[in-house]
Design an enzyme around this catalytic site. Sequence first.
Site, PDB file in Angstrom:
ATOM      1  N   HIS A 169      18.369   1.850  42.623  1.00 51.79           N
ATOM      2  CA  HIS A 169      17.085   3.071  42.545  1.00 51.79           C
ATOM      3  C   HIS A 169      17.722   4.172  42.539  1.00 51.79           C
ATOM      4  CE1 HIS A 169      14.338  -0.151  44.702  1.00 51.79           C
ATOM      5  NE2 HIS A 169      13.880   0.134  43.362  1.00 51.79           N
ATOM      6  N   ALA A 170      17.076   5.103  41.500  1.00 50.92           N
ATOM      7  CA  ALA A 170      17.931   6.476  41.218  1.00 50.92           C
ATOM      8  C   ALA A 170      18.098   7.546  42.307  1.00 50.92           C
ATOM      9  CB  ALA A 170      17.159   6.782  40.194  1.00 50.92           C
ATOM     10  N   ARG A 171      17.129   7.550  43.149  1.00 51.42           N
ATOM     11  CA  ARG A 171      16.998   8.575  44.123  1.00 51.42           C
ATOM     12  C   ARG A 171      17.970   8.328  45.458  1.00 51.42           C
ATOM     13  NH1 ARG A 171      10.435   8.106  45.305  1.00 51.42           N
ATOM     14  NH2 ARG A 171      10.746   5.976  46.434  1.00 51.42           N
ATOM     15  N   GLU A 172      18.255   7.225  45.423  1.00 51.08           N
ATOM     16  CA  GLU A 172      18.916   6.676  46.738  1.00 51.08           C
ATOM     17  C   GLU A 172      20.264   6.962  46.718  1.00 51.08           C
ATOM     18  OE1 GLU A 172      17.511   2.604  47.041  1.00 51.08           O
ATOM     19  OE2 GLU A 172      15.751   3.097  47.162  1.00 51.08           O
ATOM     20  N   ARG A 223      12.851   7.112  40.993  1.00 48.57           N
ATOM     21  CA  ARG A 223      13.387   5.824  41.369  1.00 48.57           C
ATOM     22  C   ARG A 223      13.561   4.771  40.453  1.00 48.57           C
ATOM     23  NH1 ARG A 223      11.894   1.958  45.759  1.00 48.57           N
ATOM     24  NH2 ARG A 223      11.054  -0.059  44.830  1.00 48.57           N
ATOM     25  N   ASN A 240      14.169  -3.094  40.766  1.00 43.87           N
ATOM     26  CA  ASN A 240      14.005  -4.165  41.835  1.00 43.87           C
ATOM     27  C   ASN A 240      13.072  -4.892  41.743  1.00 43.87           C
ATOM     28  OD1 ASN A 240      16.012  -5.025  43.688  1.00 43.87           O
ATOM     29  ND2 ASN A 240      15.086  -4.174  45.234  1.00 43.87           N
ATOM     30  N   ARG A 241      12.160  -4.966  40.688  1.00 45.35           N
ATOM     31  CA  ARG A 241      10.874  -5.414  40.541  1.00 45.35           C
ATOM     32  C   ARG A 241      10.906  -6.266  39.268  1.00 45.35           C
ATOM     33  NH1 ARG A 241      11.080  -3.893  44.568  1.00 45.35           N
ATOM     34  NH2 ARG A 241       9.380  -3.094  46.135  1.00 45.35           N
ATOM     35  N   HIS A 293      20.972  -0.082  48.842  1.00 43.11           N
ATOM     36  CA  HIS A 293      19.746   0.711  48.651  1.00 43.11           C
ATOM     37  C   HIS A 293      19.833   1.855  49.939  1.00 43.11           C
ATOM     38  CE1 HIS A 293      17.249  -1.378  45.452  1.00 43.11           C
ATOM     39  NE2 HIS A 293      18.432  -2.474  45.979  1.00 43.11           N
ATOM     40  N   SER A 294      18.806   2.529  49.876  1.00 45.47           N
ATOM     41  CA  SER A 294      18.417   3.440  51.071  1.00 45.47           C
ATOM     42  C   SER A 294      16.825   3.645  51.113  1.00 45.47           C
ATOM     43  CB  SER A 294      19.419   4.662  51.148  1.00 45.47           C
ATOM     44  OG  SER A 294      18.487   5.604  50.098  1.00 45.47           O
ATOM     45  N   TYR A 295      16.342   4.130  52.361  1.00 44.67           N
ATOM     46  CA  TYR A 295      17.053   4.083  53.557  1.00 44.67           C
ATOM     47  C   TYR A 295      16.124   3.436  54.628  1.00 44.67           C
ATOM     48  CZ  TYR A 295      12.829   6.800  54.350  1.00 44.67           C
ATOM     49  OH  TYR A 295      11.304   7.212  54.556  1.00 44.67           O
ATOM     50  N   TYR A 342       8.202  -5.887  53.745  1.00 45.61           N
ATOM     51  CA  TYR A 342       7.145  -6.174  53.110  1.00 45.61           C
ATOM     52  C   TYR A 342       7.448  -7.175  51.756  1.00 45.61           C
ATOM     53  CZ  TYR A 342       9.221  -2.523  50.683  1.00 45.61           C
ATOM     54  OH  TYR A 342      10.286  -1.704  49.931  1.00 45.61           O
ATOM     55  N   GLU A 364      19.831  -1.701  53.216  1.00 43.05           N
ATOM     56  CA  GLU A 364      19.163  -0.361  53.144  1.00 43.05           C
ATOM     57  C   GLU A 364      20.224   0.774  54.124  1.00 43.05           C
ATOM     58  OE1 GLU A 364      16.679   0.591  51.464  1.00 43.05           O
ATOM     59  OE2 GLU A 364      15.579  -1.419  51.039  1.00 43.05           O
TER      60      GLU A 364
HETATM   61  O1  0X9 Z   1      11.391  -2.184  47.778  1.00 44.58           O
HETATM   62  C1  0X9 Z   1      12.677  -2.277  47.480  1.00 44.58           C
HETATM   63  O2  0X9 Z   1      12.909  -2.503  46.295  1.00 44.58           O
HETATM   64  C2  0X9 Z   1      13.546  -2.214  48.676  1.00 44.58           C
HETATM   65  N1  0X9 Z   1      13.491  -0.899  49.223  1.00 44.58           N
HETATM   66  S1  0X9 Z   1      13.712   0.515  48.715  1.00 44.58           S
HETATM   67  O3  0X9 Z   1      13.044   1.288  49.224  1.00 44.58           O
HETATM   68  N2  0X9 Z   1      15.189   0.953  48.609  1.00 44.58           N
HETATM   69  O4  0X9 Z   1      13.097   0.544  47.430  1.00 44.58           O
HETATM   70  C3  0X9 Z   1      13.622  -3.408  49.446  1.00 44.58           C
HETATM   71  C4  0X9 Z   1      14.224  -4.492  48.576  1.00 44.58           C
HETATM   72  C5  0X9 Z   1      13.895  -5.808  49.265  1.00 44.58           C
HETATM   73  N3  0X9 Z   1      14.120  -7.033  48.474  1.00 44.58           N
HETATM   74  C6  0X9 Z   1      13.049  -7.612  48.090  1.00 44.58           C
HETATM   75  N4  0X9 Z   1      11.947  -7.334  48.605  1.00 44.58           N
HETATM   76  N5  0X9 Z   1      13.135  -8.572  47.232  1.00 44.58           N
HETATM   77 ZN    ZN Z   2      16.037   1.018  46.875  1.00 50.20          ZN
END
Ligand code: 0X9
Ligand code: ZN
Length: 439
Positions: A169-172, A223, A240-241, A293-295, A342, A364
């Site tokens: 994620h770019a902003r982290e 992001r 990350n999706r 990642h953060s945060y 989540y 994180e």
């Molecule tokens: O949402 C995300 O991708 C991560 N948090 S962030 O704020 N850095 O973007 C958490 C990812 C946790 N991993 C999965 N949910 N698979």
């Molecule tokens: Zn992240």
Amino acid sequence: MAEENGVVSYAGFQVWKIKPSSEGDQQFILDIIDSYELELWSKRRMARDPMDVKVPPRSQTKLKSKLAERKISYVVVISDLQTAIDNQKTKVNRIISNWKPAYDMDWISYHTLNDIYAFLTYLNTTYPKLVQLTNIGSSYEKRPLYVLRISNSSSAGTRPAIWIDGGIHAREWISPAVATYIIQQLVEVPANAKLLSNVDWYIMPVVNPDGYEYTHTKDRMWRKTRSVSSTSSCRGADPNRNFGYKWGGLGASTNPCDDTYRGTTAFSEPETLATSNFIMGKSSQIKLYLTLHSYGQFGLLPYGYDVVYPSDYNDVLALVNNAASRFVNYRYTVGNTAALLYAASGGSADWAKSIGIKYSYTFELPDRGTNAFTLPASEILPVCQDFFPALDVFATKVATCCGAVNSTTTVKPLTTARQLLDDQQPNLDPRPQLRNVLT
Ligand code: 0X9
Ligand code: ZN
């Protein structure tokens, strides 16, 4: 959003920590996100967990009265986001003023992609026996994607290995900072040689270089990747999706304008495709996957696509608890990703787990929301120094944990491997095993 010379300004934007006191309050806030143009930054989705929300100037007065109507309290944690962004650029004075490193890299300021790539190149030429820099592909905007292997073995590439990535994620920004710190410590500090004695390291400090560059030049709060959509004027997918395990399930948006947009297909983004192909090629060697990642200060364990516990969850938990016991100044809460935060599908750590990497973690990094993504530069070194000792625990485990390395393993086609692992879907263990470490 105001723009000057194409640069997004966050003048007047605030970050509020809102404190719902019931599930109803939480839902109330979630329901007004769009109409008040809010952006939810915090992680935990448990009722009564505080919610960090970015609030544009024009919503502040009406949000204040809306919350007052329902007697929901809040504090303003960042009173002007642009000021926080500008302050992040402030350099902390070097303690030893005549110290002149061989590279333009330090951990008292945040660095551009150029600085980071120059640092990797410097290490590659300076320590040819220890370090190998591989360009594993190109980003959407044709920037190189670099992985640094660190190994003191004459048969590098055949020992158990740890993978660490940052900058998905770019902003982290703290994430590439910690990844590069780890590199510097492993390569240049003789006292850390024991971390190399049985284990190889693959470190990719910036998985999403286009996004990272964009946060330095145009929009500090970007992001996603920067790919162009054929159906929308909005750019980028959430890397990350975008990984190919349970892709497109819960917590992943189909809207290209959303920050959690899943992309057009699994691995549609060149960055996630190249990264996953490289890891697949080393999948018999890599025993531990760590993504930074953060945060929020969490150590997260698969799965994250839903509240699902793999059958070896307790082993994976025991190791991270052990690692987290090394942290002194920052407390991390540890547990199953989806239970603790989540559900979000298509995450890299779920995918790594799904290809058979037993120990797979998302960290994180700090903080817990007082500075959020604009963590002051003065915190970089403390965060790095606190984190690094945990790697000793990981390295010790990986040296013996998971069977021999098969150096002749070839890259398996992604779909085959994915289907295979889908079929093997574990005895899902529904026991909630949330555990707060050091909290
Ligand atoms: O949402 C995300 O991708 C991560 N948090 S962030 O704020 N850095 O973007 C958490 C990812 C946790 N991993 C999965 N949910 N698979
Ligand atoms: Zn992240």
